[in-house]
Write a protein that holds these residues in place. Structure first.
Motif, short mmCIF file in Angstrom:
data_model
loop_
_atom_site.label_atom_id
_atom_site.label_comp_id
_atom_site.label_asym_id
_atom_site.label_seq_id
_atom_site.Cartn_x
_atom_site.Cartn_y
_atom_site.Cartn_z
N VAL A 253 0.85 -1.19 0.00
CA VAL A 253 0.00 0.00 0.00
C VAL A 253 0.89 1.24 0.00
CG1 VAL A 253 -1.94 -1.11 1.18
CG2 VAL A 253 -0.15 0.01 2.52
N ARG B 47 -6.39 -1.23 1.30
CA ARG B 47 -6.03 -0.50 0.09
C ARG B 47 -5.28 0.80 0.38
NH1 ARG B 47 -6.27 -4.75 -2.79
NH2 ARG B 47 -8.33 -5.40 -3.56
N GLU B 48 -5.53 1.39 1.56
CA GLU B 48 -4.94 2.70 1.83
C GLU B 48 -4.85 2.92 3.33
OE1 GLU B 48 -5.68 7.39 0.51
OE2 GLU B 48 -7.11 5.81 -0.05
N LEU C 267 -4.65 5.92 6.23
CA LEU C 267 -5.06 7.31 6.36
C LEU C 267 -4.54 7.90 7.67
CD1 LEU C 267 -8.80 6.83 5.29
CD2 LEU C 267 -6.85 7.40 3.83
N ARG D 41 -8.42 2.24 4.81
CA ARG D 41 -9.46 2.04 3.80
C ARG D 41 -9.29 0.63 3.25
NH1 ARG D 41 -9.36 6.77 0.86
NH2 ARG D 41 -11.04 7.56 2.19
#
Length: 550
Positions: free
Chosen positions: A349, A436-437, A439, A448
């Protein structure tokens, strides 16, 4: 300085932390030590100094205190029949507390070398002492005794020191600049600014400014690598279950043995809060305790364990091998057993490195537990390590979500572990879900994730993401030296060479063996790693027979 009642820590006799010896046991110990009269104020051992004697109280009272002579805190008060000391007496570490006589009486003092022999040779007494010392070490860790580390949770060096202490189960207190109101005042008292951190305070008066891991280890009495012209019989690189087993069996067979590890004894297993399917421990055992017991066991046979000592090169020499540590040949040996294990893979990621140590973790130890107290956590992975971490974190976190790439965990996780997770409130498994991400600004605030079946994206609030998604072998230091498979694991027992066919655990170099998770085709279980460590020693003897080394 005498502690007030408010300064006394009430520590219950947890699992036999403070047992009393009977008359027969004291009589047996008397054959190895001497009796001494003691008076109030006498210091029997001091914080920061190596523990040299096992002391039994025959009459009177002795207090075990932290910060003696300053901000004193009484950990325990021992009376007739009890004994002093903790795990450092058996491992050679410095002491983390001071023992001071409170009431006059008499003690029995047995030299440390003698008590190590007794622990090894007397199963009943040895087990009583060992269990007590292991529990006392756990109590000291829980009480934040030992040295203090002051620093910012955003500092890589502060995290390095804390992780080293946690992985080696060394009593310490972490003082967070971002959360602890006393941190600034303490720094001013020491005439340091926040920019000077991290600092380590040892014995109340010794201050180390951003020490290296090796400097901290030396200060608290851990063995440092020392170059020697002597060629030992066996060097074991890596002190996980496979490496520790090899150390125990090699040393017990009379081979001169050195065991090296870059971080701490125990390897990945050492970060496990509870191993419940290891033979002989029906109620389970933590990876850290298993490692501590193995270290003591190896030491009693004469193996020398050195931490931290990260091998950077294997150097074939005339008739032996050299292991390079920090640019120098730290150990020479006729045979090498490689047990460097594997490290968890990283998520693919963006900006992962930004959050490593400040929200993304690869182990679940007391250090990481402090970083996510009463917060929601996310565990990525569906294997045993992920399951054990989820159960361990659940008691401290507000909630635990497990993100599992597949649609089930029963194919990748032991049945007993999967069943326990199903029974445990507070743990939610989200199948077919991948991160996926990440933050956040300075620290992780949310992840995420995506459901790969439906394509749905969801945002999960969390300040701690634990990643257990398979492993990569720790073999970078061996590339070009021994044969590796396409995933980087060490190939053993294959091919031919001028000296013949390699033995089953032998690499492309005669007398160099690989065991445990680092070996291609190994079974990723603690029991199999221990078995390979023992088997490698048998093969070392076989190789020595053909080479005439012994």
């Amino acid at each position: 300085m005498t502690a007030s009642p408010a300064d006394v820590v009430q520590t219950p006799d947890l699992c036999g932390a403070y047992p009393r010896l009977d008359e027969h046991q004291i009589a047996e110990l008397s054959r190895h030590g001497e009796r001494r009269s003691v008076s109030p104020g006498d210091i029997l051992h001091r914080e920061g100094e190596q523990l040299r004697e096992f002391i039994v109280i025959l009459q009177g009272k002795v207090a075990v205190v932290e910060g003696y002579g300053a901000k004193e805190r009484t950990i325990a008060v021992h009376g007739t029949g009890r004994f002093l000391g903790e795990l450092g007496l058996l491992t050679g570490q410095a002491g983390f507390v001071t023992a001071v006589v409170r009431e006059p009486g008499e003690v029995l003092a047995v030299p440390a070398d003698e008590i190590r022999t007794i622990v090894a040779g007397d199963p009943a007494l040895g087990d009583l002492i060992l269990r007590s010392y292991l529990t006392r070490r756990t109590l000291l860790i829980g009480l934040d005794a030992g040295f203090r580390i002051i620093g910012s949770r955003y500092s890589p060096d502060a995290r390095r020191l804390c992780e080293f202490a946690a992985r080696n189960r060394i009593p310490h207190r972490w003082i967070d600049l971002e959360e602890d109101e006393a941190a600034d005042a303490l720094l001013r008292e020491l005439r340091f600014s926040p920019h000077d951190t991290p600092v380590v305070i040892w014995r109340g008066d010794q201050v180390l400014r951003n020490p290296t891991t090796a400097e901290l280890a030396k200060t608290i009495g851990l063995l440092a690598p020392a170059s020697s012209a002597t060629v030992c019989d066996v060097v074991v690189v890596g002190a996980g279950p496979a490496g520790l087993a090899a150390g125990v069996y090699a040393a017990s067979d009379g081979l001169t043995t050195v065991v090296l590890d870059a971080v701490a004894a125990g390897g990945q297993a050492g970060t496990s809060s509870r191993i419940e399917n290891y033979l002989g421990f029906p109620t389970g055992i933590s990876g850290a305790e298993l490692a501590e017991r193995a270290v003591i066991q190896a030491g009693k046979f004469g193996a020398r364990l050195t931490v931290p000592a990260e091998a950077s090169e294997l150097e074939p020499r005339e008739g032996h091998y050299g292991i390079i540590v920090e640019g120098e040949c730290a150990v020479k040996a006729h045979a090498v057993i490689i047990a460097t294990g594997a490290r968890y893979r990283k998520l693919d990621v963006p900006h992962l490195e930004k959050f490593e140590g400040s929200g993304v973790y690869y182990a679940a130890t007391p250090f990481e537990l402090r970083m996510c107290r009463r917060s929601p956590v996310v565990v990525v992975g569906g294997g045993n390590s992920a399951g054990q971490a989820a159960l361990y974190l659940n008691g401290n976190a507000s909630s635990v979500r497990m993100l599992v790439r597949g649609g089930d965990v029963h194919g990748s996780m032991s049945r007993y572990l999967a069943d326990e997770i199903d029974r445990t409130p507070g743990i939610e498994i989200m199948y077919c879900t991948e991160v996926r991400e990440l933050l956040g600004d300075r620290t992780l605030q949310a992840v995420r994730a995506q459901n790969t079946r439906t394509g749905e994206l969801l945002e999960i609030q969390t300040s701690a993401l634990f990643v257990f998604i398979g492993a990569e072998p720790h073999t970078e230091w061996l590339k070009g030296t021994v044969p590796l498979d396409d995933r980087g694991f060490i190939v053993t027992g294959q091919g031919t060479s001028p000296w013949g066919t390699p033995l089953s655990l032998e690499t492309g170099h005669m007398g160099v063996f690989a065991v445990g998770d680092v070996r291609s085709g190994s079974v990723k279980r603690v029991a199999s790693a221990v078995g390979e460590g023992a088997m490698a020693v048998r093969l070392v003897h076989e190789r020595f027979t053909t080479t005439g080394t012994q």
